[in-house]
Design a protein around this motif. Structure first.
Motif, PDB file in Angstrom:
ATOM      1  N   GLU A  75      19.892   1.486 -28.730  1.00  0.00           N
ATOM      2  CA  GLU A  75      20.252   2.744 -29.367  1.00  0.00           C
ATOM      3  C   GLU A  75      19.336   3.069 -30.548  1.00  0.00           C
ATOM      4  O   GLU A  75      19.345   4.191 -31.041  1.00  0.00           O
ATOM      5  CB  GLU A  75      21.706   2.690 -29.846  1.00  0.00           C
ATOM      6  CG  GLU A  75      21.964   1.688 -30.952  1.00  0.00           C
ATOM      7  CD  GLU A  75      23.400   1.707 -31.438  1.00  0.00           C
ATOM      8  OE1 GLU A  75      24.089   2.712 -31.188  1.00  0.00           O
ATOM      9  OE2 GLU A  75      23.828   0.720 -32.060  1.00  0.00           O
ATOM     10  N   TRP A  76      18.545   2.085 -31.005  1.00  0.00           N
ATOM     11  CA  TRP A  76      17.546   2.328 -32.038  1.00  0.00           C
ATOM     12  C   TRP A  76      16.125   2.198 -31.481  1.00  0.00           C
ATOM     13  O   TRP A  76      15.203   1.801 -32.168  1.00  0.00           O
ATOM     14  CB  TRP A  76      17.773   1.418 -33.239  1.00  0.00           C
ATOM     15  CG  TRP A  76      18.865   1.943 -34.114  1.00  0.00           C
ATOM     16  CD1 TRP A  76      20.178   1.595 -34.107  1.00  0.00           C
ATOM     17  CD2 TRP A  76      18.740   2.976 -35.099  1.00  0.00           C
ATOM     18  NE1 TRP A  76      20.887   2.326 -35.028  1.00  0.00           N
ATOM     19  CE2 TRP A  76      20.016   3.193 -35.663  1.00  0.00           C
ATOM     20  CE3 TRP A  76      17.673   3.755 -35.561  1.00  0.00           C
ATOM     21  CZ2 TRP A  76      20.261   4.130 -36.660  1.00  0.00           C
ATOM     22  CZ3 TRP A  76      17.910   4.690 -36.555  1.00  0.00           C
ATOM     23  CH2 TRP A  76      19.182   4.871 -37.097  1.00  0.00           C
ATOM     24  N   HIS A  77      15.998   2.543 -30.200  1.00  0.00           N
ATOM     25  CA  HIS A  77      14.700   2.723 -29.564  1.00  0.00           C
ATOM     26  C   HIS A  77      14.698   4.088 -28.886  1.00  0.00           C
ATOM     27  O   HIS A  77      15.742   4.748 -28.791  1.00  0.00           O
ATOM     28  CB  HIS A  77      14.426   1.611 -28.550  1.00  0.00           C
ATOM     29  CG  HIS A  77      14.112   0.297 -29.183  1.00  0.00           C
ATOM     30  ND1 HIS A  77      15.096  -0.530 -29.683  1.00  0.00           N
ATOM     31  CD2 HIS A  77      12.930  -0.336 -29.415  1.00  0.00           C
ATOM     32  CE1 HIS A  77      14.544  -1.614 -30.193  1.00  0.00           C
ATOM     33  NE2 HIS A  77      13.231  -1.517 -30.049  1.00  0.00           N
ATOM     34  N   ASN A  78      13.569   4.497 -28.421  1.00  0.00           N
ATOM     35  CA  ASN A  78      13.429   5.841 -27.859  1.00  0.00           C
ATOM     36  C   ASN A  78      13.792   5.843 -26.379  1.00  0.00           C
ATOM     37  O   ASN A  78      12.967   6.126 -25.501  1.00  0.00           O
ATOM     38  CB  ASN A  78      12.004   6.350 -28.096  1.00  0.00           C
ATOM     39  CG  ASN A  78      11.679   6.442 -29.569  1.00  0.00           C
ATOM     40  OD1 ASN A  78      12.432   7.050 -30.337  1.00  0.00           O
ATOM     41  ND2 ASN A  78      10.591   5.829 -29.986  1.00  0.00           N
ATOM     42  N   VAL A  79      15.049   5.511 -26.117  1.00  0.00           N
ATOM     43  CA  VAL A  79      15.609   5.524 -24.768  1.00  0.00           C
ATOM     44  C   VAL A  79      17.006   6.116 -24.835  1.00  0.00           C
ATOM     45  O   VAL A  79      17.658   6.085 -25.882  1.00  0.00           O
ATOM     46  CB  VAL A  79      15.651   4.110 -24.147  1.00  0.00           C
ATOM     47  CG1 VAL A  79      14.244   3.579 -23.905  1.00  0.00           C
ATOM     48  CG2 VAL A  79      16.448   3.148 -25.020  1.00  0.00           C
ATOM     49  N   PRO A  80      17.523   6.634 -23.725  1.00  0.00           N
ATOM     50  CA  PRO A  80      18.863   7.241 -23.758  1.00  0.00           C
ATOM     51  C   PRO A  80      19.969   6.195 -23.800  1.00  0.00           C
ATOM     52  O   PRO A  80      19.773   5.020 -23.493  1.00  0.00           O
ATOM     53  CB  PRO A  80      18.921   8.020 -22.430  1.00  0.00           C
ATOM     54  CG  PRO A  80      17.536   8.035 -21.885  1.00  0.00           C
ATOM     55  CD  PRO A  80      16.842   6.842 -22.439  1.00  0.00           C
ATOM     56  N   VAL A  81      21.145   6.657 -24.182  1.00  0.00           N
ATOM     57  CA  VAL A  81      22.397   5.958 -23.906  1.00  0.00           C
ATOM     58  C   VAL A  81      22.955   6.592 -22.632  1.00  0.00           C
ATOM     59  O   VAL A  81      23.068   7.817 -22.536  1.00  0.00           O
ATOM     60  CB  VAL A  81      23.387   6.092 -25.078  1.00  0.00           C
ATOM     61  CG1 VAL A  81      24.775   5.604 -24.682  1.00  0.00           C
ATOM     62  CG2 VAL A  81      22.871   5.320 -26.278  1.00  0.00           C
TER      63      VAL A  81
ATOM     64  N   PHE B 276      16.088   9.345 -30.220  1.00  0.00           N
ATOM     65  CA  PHE B 276      14.698   9.270 -30.656  1.00  0.00           C
ATOM     66  C   PHE B 276      14.664   8.794 -32.106  1.00  0.00           C
ATOM     67  O   PHE B 276      15.324   9.369 -32.975  1.00  0.00           O
ATOM     68  CB  PHE B 276      14.003  10.630 -30.524  1.00  0.00           C
ATOM     69  CG  PHE B 276      13.979  11.145 -29.110  1.00  0.00           C
ATOM     70  CD1 PHE B 276      13.086  10.629 -28.182  1.00  0.00           C
ATOM     71  CD2 PHE B 276      14.883  12.124 -28.701  1.00  0.00           C
ATOM     72  CE1 PHE B 276      13.086  11.083 -26.869  1.00  0.00           C
ATOM     73  CE2 PHE B 276      14.881  12.588 -27.395  1.00  0.00           C
ATOM     74  CZ  PHE B 276      13.981  12.068 -26.470  1.00  0.00           C
ATOM     75  N   VAL B 277      13.907   7.733 -32.349  1.00  0.00           N
ATOM     76  CA  VAL B 277      13.803   7.136 -33.677  1.00  0.00           C
ATOM     77  C   VAL B 277      12.498   7.620 -34.303  1.00  0.00           C
ATOM     78  O   VAL B 277      11.427   7.523 -33.681  1.00  0.00           O
ATOM     79  CB  VAL B 277      13.849   5.601 -33.604  1.00  0.00           C
ATOM     80  CG1 VAL B 277      13.853   4.998 -35.001  1.00  0.00           C
ATOM     81  CG2 VAL B 277      15.081   5.141 -32.816  1.00  0.00           C
TER      82      VAL B 277
END
Length: 612
Positions: A460-466, A533-534
């Motif tokens: 959740e703190w990387h640039n990928v969806p949940v 997106f972080v």
């Protein structure tokens, strides 16, 4: 032919001569060879002496039991590892100052540091002291030394100090060298020979940076401190086999799943150890063209974004110290005949690397390194590493200007793993905008079952969806599939197997004509997606479908999406970890866009913006 095969193919006479004459063959002269040491480069000499003089005006660092025990009490590692590292660094600096000047005050300073190291109850770092943990104690037992990175880093100092200061130590402090040899034998060499259960040997097939890091230091200890020929030969045989095991485990594409920062303590440690073997055998070994070493040497240039920013996957800062041992890479490039590798190295030349007495000594006596002319960075237009599934592409060949994009596949059981399958990094003029936070300060939970309680390693703190309300989970089964490179401009990857539920594909491209990065996710209709997106930098404009960021280098980047999805939620998180704050500043941001029902795609476009 592998390194081990090359070593065992040497005649017994050649191997014996290499070990017996290692001190003379290594190419690092002792203190008494004044013509060599007095001609060393002025900038490095001045930096070392300034540091040594500053150190001499301060009390010596102390390593305390209460600090050691904090690992078990509150999980803090740095309270002990900090002063332990300062003691090693101060001792190394004193050794360098002594050899450069032959001044007795520096010889005495070095001797003080060496004896303080010998007097430590343990050289092991608390986080690795599993023997004490098994006894339900926090006090290390000198009769049962644990051979870890701390022990290896310490014995390395003793070994190289003995090589260059031996005669001076015999004159000033008779008996110290005997103590050095005894401590090296008891704490490192004997445990290495007697106990083959050390996890870092990789006998179970799990290889990581500890293998070459420790083996390389044990090699120096055996060559310069061990006086028994049979023991020395036994240790070196085991070291060669261990290094060969690590080399054979490296991916053919030259990638490093531990990331750029750990590349310096993994593959680059292997290169340092191989160079030492190469020198003492006087070139009888030919390691530099062994697969995949030529490709491995190109990894730093492939990960470079420019301005000391790097693609950082796994643990590691996106902007590590530029004072890496670039001379190691330069010699590697010279031996493998790769001009781009040499150019990458010399473009970063500083006074001396920050860590390692042996590396510093090698750098000081490398005249070709100091005489090489720096030029521009050889930033490749694109690099694709299929084994570790990492694509890096940039707007212009050989330039950090414009956009650069990195797309990661892989799986969630990599060394120093973050749950980051499918994540992207996007940088404008070298400065990351969509970021990988990288390595936090290590604590007791960093490599425990509680690792994924750390926010920076969670998906959740990387640039990928949940996906369907769920993050990615750790484990090799959570992986990318069908990673397809789209020429030199991007990639398409199936992320369905990276999540417990849902079907998801991602396409990330760099449009050089439009000077834009585009990320498009698509999924089955029943899947619920929240895009994450972080972001680094400072938000300066935010409205439906648009977010403008002032980057860490002062540029302006615009993130755009369908305005019908609204503004999204822009969160600001204070960065209270010193290691992370040193890279990203006091805060980072996370943009969350809940796509909602009825949609099957989401697109984000990053462009250069102008001030409103």
């Amino acid at each position: 032919m592998s390194i081990a095969h090359q070593w065992h193919a040497l005649s017994p006479a050649i191997r014996s001569a290499a070990l017996d004459s290692a001190r003379d063959r290594v190419g690092v002269p002792e203190l008494r060879e004044r013509a060599v040491w007095e001609s060393r480069t002025a900038s490095a000499r001045a930096a070392i002496l300034a540091r040594a003089d500053s150190d001499r005006g301060k009390p010596w660092p102390h390593t305390l039991l209460s600090d050691f025990a904090r690992y078990w009490r509150d999980g803090v590692r740095t309270a002990y590892e900090g002063p332990a590292g300062e003691l090693r660094q101060r001792t190394s600096t004193a050794v360098l100052a002594a050899v450069l000047t032959a001044d007795e005050q520096y010889v005495d300073e070095a001797a003080d540091g060496l004896l303080l190291l010998c007097e430590q109850t343990t050289w092991c770092w608390a986080a690795h002291e599993s023997f004490a943990t098994a006894r339900q104690e926090v006090v290390a037992d000198p009769a049962e030394p644990y051979l870890d990175l701390g022990a290896a880093e310490t014995v390395e100092i003793l070994a190289w100090a003995d090589l260059v200061l031996g005669a001076a130590l015999d004159e000033r402090v008779p008996g110290l060298r005997r103590r050095l040899r005894e401590e090296a034998r008891r704490r490192v060499l004997q445990p290495f020979v007697d106990d083959r259960r050390w996890h870092w040997l990789g006998l179970d097939g799990h290889l990581h940076n500890w293998n070459p890091w420790i083996h390389g230091h044990i090699l120096a200890a055996a060559l310069f401190l061990e006086t028994d020929p049979a023991t020395r030969a036994q240790v070196v045989e085991l070291v060669v086999d261990g290094l060969d095991r690590y080399l054979r485990a490296l991916p053919a594409d030259g990638g490093c799943d531990e990331g750029y920062a750990y590349w310096w303590n993994g593959p680059a440690r292997l290169a340092s150890a191989l160079e030492l073997l190469d020198r003492v055998t006087q070139g009888a070994l030919h390691p530099w063209h062994c697969d995949p070493l030529p490709e491995v040497a190109r990894y730093p240039q492939r990960m470079a974004l420019g301005d000391d920013w790097y693609v950082n996957v796994g643990d590691g800062p996106a902007r590590p110290s530029p004072r890496q041992p670039w001379d190691v890479l330069h010699r590697w490039g010279r031996r493998s005949g790769d001009p781009a590798v040499m150019a990458q190295a010399v473009a970063h030349r500083k006074e001396l690397p920050e860590v390692g007495l042996g590396r510093a000594l090698f750098a000081l006596v490398d005249d070709d390194w100091w005489q090489a002319e720096p030029g521009p960075l050889p930033l490749p237009r694109w690099s694709w590493l299929p084994d570790v599934q990492l694509l890096v592409t940039r707007q212009y060949d050989g330039s950090a200007d414009g956009w650069a994009l990195a797309v990661k596949g892989g799986h969630n059981d990599e060394n120093h793993n973050h749950n980051d399958v499918g994540s992207v990094i996007a940088a404008l003029d070298a400065a990351p905008v969509l970021i990988d936070l990288g390595q936090p300060t290590y604590t007791a939970i960093s490599f425990s079952e509680r690792r994924y309680e750390q926010w920076v390693v969670r998906s959740e703190w990387h640039n990928v969806p949940v996906v369907d309300g769920k993050q990615q989970e750790p484990g090799r089964q959570w992986r990318a599939t069908d990673f397809a490179v789209r020429r030199d401009a991007g990639a398409e990857v199936d992320l369905s197997d990276a999540y417990p539920t849902g079907q998801l594909r991602r396409v990330a491209t760099l449009d050089r004509g439009e000077q834009a990065v585009r990320i498009v996710d698509s999924w089955a209709a029943e899947t619920e997606i929240a895009e994450h997106f972080v972001i680094a930098g400072r938000p300066v404009g935010h409205e439906a479908g648009r977010l403008v960021i002032e980057t860490l280098s002062g540029g302006l980047a615009e993130l755009g999406w369908d305005p019908g999805l609204g503004t999204g939620r822009l969160e600001t998180r204070a960065v209270d970890d010193d290691l992370l704050a040193g890279v990203w500043g006091p805060a980072v941001h996370r943009l969350i866009i809940d796509v909602g029902a009825g949609r099957r795609t989401f697109g984000l476009t990053l462009t250069r913006s102008t001030r409103d």
